[in-house]
Design an enzyme around this catalytic site. Structure first.
Site, PDB file in Angstrom:
ATOM      1  N   PRO A  19       0.843  -1.196   0.000  1.00  0.00           N
ATOM      2  CA  PRO A  19       0.000   0.000   0.000  1.00  0.00           C
ATOM      3  C   PRO A  19       0.881   1.250   0.000  1.00  0.00           C
ATOM      4  O   PRO A  19       1.816   1.350   0.787  1.00  0.00           O
ATOM      5  CB  PRO A  19      -0.778  -0.119   1.323  1.00  0.00           C
ATOM      6  CG  PRO A  19       0.077  -0.982   2.205  1.00  0.00           C
ATOM      7  CD  PRO A  19       0.853  -1.883   1.303  1.00  0.00           C
ATOM      8  N   CYS A 103       3.226   3.714   8.978  1.00  0.00           N
ATOM      9  CA  CYS A 103       3.340   4.987   8.268  1.00  0.00           C
ATOM     10  C   CYS A 103       4.136   5.992   9.093  1.00  0.00           C
ATOM     11  O   CYS A 103       3.795   6.245  10.253  1.00  0.00           O
ATOM     12  CB  CYS A 103       1.961   5.555   7.946  1.00  0.00           C
ATOM     13  SG  CYS A 103       2.046   7.143   7.079  1.00  0.00           S
ATOM     14  N   HIS A 172       8.284  -3.881   7.563  1.00  0.00           N
ATOM     15  CA  HIS A 172       9.248  -3.030   6.863  1.00  0.00           C
ATOM     16  C   HIS A 172      10.490  -2.961   7.756  1.00  0.00           C
ATOM     17  O   HIS A 172      10.394  -2.577   8.921  1.00  0.00           O
ATOM     18  CB  HIS A 172       8.666  -1.629   6.648  1.00  0.00           C
ATOM     19  CG  HIS A 172       9.566  -0.714   5.884  1.00  0.00           C
ATOM     20  ND1 HIS A 172       9.091   0.245   5.025  1.00  0.00           N
ATOM     21  CD2 HIS A 172      10.918  -0.607   5.822  1.00  0.00           C
ATOM     22  CE1 HIS A 172      10.104   0.896   4.479  1.00  0.00           C
ATOM     23  NE2 HIS A 172      11.223   0.391   4.962  1.00  0.00           N
ATOM     24  N   ALA A 227       7.234  -2.116  -2.662  1.00  0.00           N
ATOM     25  CA  ALA A 227       6.663  -0.771  -2.575  1.00  0.00           C
ATOM     26  C   ALA A 227       7.294   0.138  -3.632  1.00  0.00           C
ATOM     27  O   ALA A 227       6.927   0.093  -4.799  1.00  0.00           O
ATOM     28  CB  ALA A 227       6.868  -0.224  -1.161  1.00  0.00           C
ATOM     29  N   ARG A 228       8.290   0.949  -3.223  1.00  0.00           N
ATOM     30  CA  ARG A 228       8.899   1.905  -4.158  1.00  0.00           C
ATOM     31  C   ARG A 228       9.518   1.224  -5.373  1.00  0.00           C
ATOM     32  O   ARG A 228       9.619   1.818  -6.442  1.00  0.00           O
ATOM     33  CB  ARG A 228       9.957   2.745  -3.424  1.00  0.00           C
ATOM     34  CG  ARG A 228       9.374   3.716  -2.399  1.00  0.00           C
ATOM     35  CD  ARG A 228      10.469   4.392  -1.597  1.00  0.00           C
ATOM     36  NE  ARG A 228      11.230   3.426  -0.805  1.00  0.00           N
ATOM     37  CZ  ARG A 228      12.497   3.594  -0.450  1.00  0.00           C
ATOM     38  NH1 ARG A 228      13.149   4.683  -0.804  1.00  0.00           N
ATOM     39  NH2 ARG A 228      13.110   2.672   0.280  1.00  0.00           N
TER      40      ARG A 228
END
Length: 320
Positions: A19, A103, A172, A227-228
């Site tokens: 996400p 986050c 993460h 992700a990135r």
């Protein structure tokens, strides 16, 4: 080959699209699914936004059949609000609910949400427990390894989530204070994998198919969340999947293939959001797609000034 599953959800392969706020809308998710992502995640959805019937929140919940399976990621810090959200989303087509506990954005953390939850494993337990009690589908969490280097408590947080009924934990390998700097600590992902019995999803510093395979092998994690590394490069899923299946690494996408995917991505965005919003949202995606193509630097700067898809197409023809 062992079964890849989260609770009752069986997956085709271990590679998932993470996400990402402002990035993983339905248009990009559809592209990544076509490239081989086994499951895709929505942008962060506010539990309070659902509670207060926010129209923007409802827009984030838009899904299409060709992107399934889709996971919704929720954020919030109040058990009753997340329980409400679970009830509201019970009959949606998403396959699971993921609670964001990683986050690092200041406005989220200041509200006691996202990475701030890492400071309070007891609250983590209560949030997961309340959500699980109302959800008709698996509940997972996405965490970081700790808030800062002096509080590396990812194992404790993961165990709290598992004890409360979480079906999987995504990790993460950075602290909140690191944001996205430095290097992800894959050894902590391995420690968390050893500490819990539910599936662990590794995340952090996966920018190629080889790195996705390396993360699986080095950490023992069950799945890899990209992700990135997928920004401008949805082909990373095709690459990882081929290597995982023991095939040769595919050739990098040609300029023509990149342009075809840009065209498809623009069409999805245009249909869903209209031209005014669509162009402004696609500018960053197109810049990522063009990265590394010879002669594209000046084009990327020009595209950021354009206001219609036709103007962008005219510029892209210079590459074709």
């Amino acid at each position: 080959m062992r079964e890849i599953a989260i609770g009752t959800i069986k997956l085709e392969n271990p590679f998932l699209l993470a996400p990402l706020a402002g990035v993983t809308d339905s248009s990009f998710r559809r592209i990544c699914r076509q490239m081989g992502a086994a499951m895709v995640y929505s942008e962060m959805v506010s539990g309070k936004g659902l509670f207060y019937k926010d129209k923007n929140t409802d827009r984030l919940l838009q899904t299409y059949e060709d992107e399934e399976p889709v996971a919704y990621q929720l954020f919030g810090s109040e058990p009753d609000i997340l329980a409400y959200a679970a009830r509201e989303l019970a009959d949606r087509p998403n396959v699971l609910l993921d609670i964001n506990m990683g986050c690092p954005v200041p406005k989220i953390v200041k509200n006691g949400e996202g990475s701030a939850l890492l400071k309070d494993p007891d609250l983590v337990y209560r949030l997961v427990q309340a959500t699980v009690a109302e959800a008709k589908k698996p509940v997972t969490v996405k965490i970081r390894i700790g808030f800062d280097e002096n509080s590396i408590n990812g194992v404790e947080v993961a165990r709290a989530a598992e004890a409360a009924g979480a079906a999987a934990v995504a990790v993460h390998g950075r602290t909140r204070e690191q944001y996205y700097t430095g290097k992800a600590d894959w050894s902590m992902i391995a420690q968390i994998k050893q500490a819990v019995s539910v599936p662990v999803i590794g995340n952090g510093d996966v920018f190629s198919g080889e790195e996705a395979i390396r993360m699986l092998n080095q950490t023992g994690c069950d799945m890899v969340m990209i992700a990135r590394g997928a920004q401008g490069n949805p082909w990373i899923f095709r690459e990882a999947l081929a290597l995982w299946e023991g095939q040769e690494k595919p050739e990098p996408p040609s300029t023509a293939e990149r342009l075809a995917v840009i065209d498809q991505h623009c069409a999805y965005v245009m249909a869903e959001k209209g031209e005014y919003v669509g162009v402004r949202e696609m500018r960053k995606h197109i810049s990522w797609y063009l990265k590394g193509i010879k002669g594209s630097a000046h084009l990327r700067a020009e595209i950021n000034q354009k206001k219609t898809f036709e103007e962008i197409n005219q510029l892209l023809k210079q590459l074709g």
